[in-house]
Design a protein around this motif. Structure first.
Motif, PDB file in Angstrom:
ATOM      1  N   SER A  29     -50.971 -65.433 -25.483  1.00  0.00           N
ATOM      2  CA  SER A  29     -52.142 -66.270 -25.239  1.00  0.00           C
ATOM      3  C   SER A  29     -51.765 -67.562 -24.526  1.00  0.00           C
ATOM      4  O   SER A  29     -52.441 -67.989 -23.585  1.00  0.00           O
ATOM      5  CB  SER A  29     -52.840 -66.577 -26.562  1.00  0.00           C
ATOM      6  N   PHE A  30     -50.676 -68.196 -24.969  1.00  0.00           N
ATOM      7  CA  PHE A  30     -50.221 -69.431 -24.333  1.00  0.00           C
ATOM      8  C   PHE A  30     -49.882 -69.199 -22.867  1.00  0.00           C
ATOM      9  O   PHE A  30     -50.267 -69.967 -21.988  1.00  0.00           O
ATOM     10  CB  PHE A  30     -49.001 -70.005 -25.062  1.00  0.00           C
ATOM     11  N   ILE A  31     -49.155 -68.124 -22.595  1.00  0.00           N
ATOM     12  CA  ILE A  31     -48.732 -67.845 -21.217  1.00  0.00           C
ATOM     13  C   ILE A  31     -49.938 -67.552 -20.328  1.00  0.00           C
ATOM     14  O   ILE A  31     -50.025 -68.048 -19.199  1.00  0.00           O
ATOM     15  CB  ILE A  31     -47.716 -66.686 -21.192  1.00  0.00           C
ATOM     16  N   GLU A  32     -50.910 -66.778 -20.827  1.00  0.00           N
ATOM     17  CA  GLU A  32     -52.110 -66.511 -20.042  1.00  0.00           C
ATOM     18  C   GLU A  32     -52.881 -67.788 -19.755  1.00  0.00           C
ATOM     19  O   GLU A  32     -53.361 -68.003 -18.645  1.00  0.00           O
ATOM     20  CB  GLU A  32     -52.998 -65.490 -20.745  1.00  0.00           C
ATOM     21  N   THR A  33     -53.009 -68.662 -20.755  1.00  0.00           N
ATOM     22  CA  THR A  33     -53.709 -69.932 -20.560  1.00  0.00           C
ATOM     23  C   THR A  33     -52.961 -70.810 -19.572  1.00  0.00           C
ATOM     24  O   THR A  33     -53.557 -71.402 -18.671  1.00  0.00           O
ATOM     25  CB  THR A  33     -53.872 -70.666 -21.907  1.00  0.00           C
ATOM     26  N   GLY A  36     -53.332 -69.295 -16.158  1.00  0.00           N
ATOM     27  CA  GLY A  36     -54.713 -69.179 -15.707  1.00  0.00           C
ATOM     28  C   GLY A  36     -55.099 -67.777 -15.281  1.00  0.00           C
ATOM     29  O   GLY A  36     -55.925 -67.594 -14.393  1.00  0.00           O
ATOM     30  N   ARG A  37     -54.497 -66.768 -15.902  1.00  0.00           N
ATOM     31  CA  ARG A  37     -54.815 -65.393 -15.557  1.00  0.00           C
ATOM     32  C   ARG A  37     -54.515 -64.452 -16.710  1.00  0.00           C
ATOM     33  O   ARG A  37     -53.807 -64.810 -17.633  1.00  0.00           O
ATOM     34  CB  ARG A  37     -54.067 -64.926 -14.319  1.00  0.00           C
ATOM     35  N   SER A  38     -55.080 -63.261 -16.621  1.00  0.00           N
ATOM     36  CA  SER A  38     -54.844 -62.235 -17.629  1.00  0.00           C
ATOM     37  C   SER A  38     -53.783 -61.273 -17.128  1.00  0.00           C
ATOM     38  O   SER A  38     -53.802 -60.868 -15.971  1.00  0.00           O
ATOM     39  CB  SER A  38     -56.127 -61.462 -17.917  1.00  0.00           C
ATOM     40  N   LEU A  57     -56.188 -64.671  -5.297  1.00  0.00           N
ATOM     41  CA  LEU A  57     -56.824 -64.179  -6.510  1.00  0.00           C
ATOM     42  C   LEU A  57     -56.087 -64.660  -7.749  1.00  0.00           C
ATOM     43  O   LEU A  57     -54.860 -64.761  -7.758  1.00  0.00           O
ATOM     44  CB  LEU A  57     -56.869 -62.655  -6.500  1.00  0.00           C
ATOM     45  N   SER A  58     -56.843 -64.928  -8.793  1.00  0.00           N
ATOM     46  CA  SER A  58     -56.249 -65.348 -10.060  1.00  0.00           C
ATOM     47  C   SER A  58     -55.684 -64.169 -10.830  1.00  0.00           C
ATOM     48  O   SER A  58     -54.728 -64.310 -11.582  1.00  0.00           O
ATOM     49  CB  SER A  58     -57.287 -66.063 -10.928  1.00  0.00           C
ATOM     50  N   ASN A  59     -56.282 -63.006 -10.672  1.00  0.00           N
ATOM     51  CA  ASN A  59     -55.868 -61.814 -11.421  1.00  0.00           C
ATOM     52  C   ASN A  59     -55.364 -60.759 -10.446  1.00  0.00           C
ATOM     53  O   ASN A  59     -56.099 -60.315  -9.580  1.00  0.00           O
ATOM     54  CB  ASN A  59     -57.038 -61.273 -12.235  1.00  0.00           C
TER      55      ASN A  59
END
Length: 78
Positions: A29-33, A36-38, A57-59
């Motif tokens: 969760s920390f790394i995704e936040t 800024g991407r999933s 693109l973010s994802n």
């Protein structure tokens, strides 16, 4: 995966599996936040300013694009 975490930490038993799974979830969760991407993949809708030749693109990676729309008045969500 839990197996990867245990390998990286040289853990062979199962006594700490619950704790390691919880810590892995918090770290994911920390790394995704932070990024800024999933990283899990899925379907995403992204909005980007127009008038540019390149869109970052973010994802990613992208397997397919189903639609690209241009809306100078930003009315898509109306």
């Amino acid at each position: 995966t839990l197996a990867n975490v245990k390998t990286a930490l040289a853990v062979t038993g199962t006594a700490d599996d619950t704790l390691l799974t919880q810590l892995q979830g918090v770290a994911d969760s920390f790394i995704e936040t932070h990024c800024g991407r999933s990283f899990l993949g899925g379907t995403f809708t992204e909005y980007h300013p127009g008038g540019r030749r390149v869109v970052f693109l973010s994802n990613y990676p992208v397997a397919a694009v189903t639609e690209v729309r241009v809306d100078p008045g930003f009315g898509f969500d109306a």
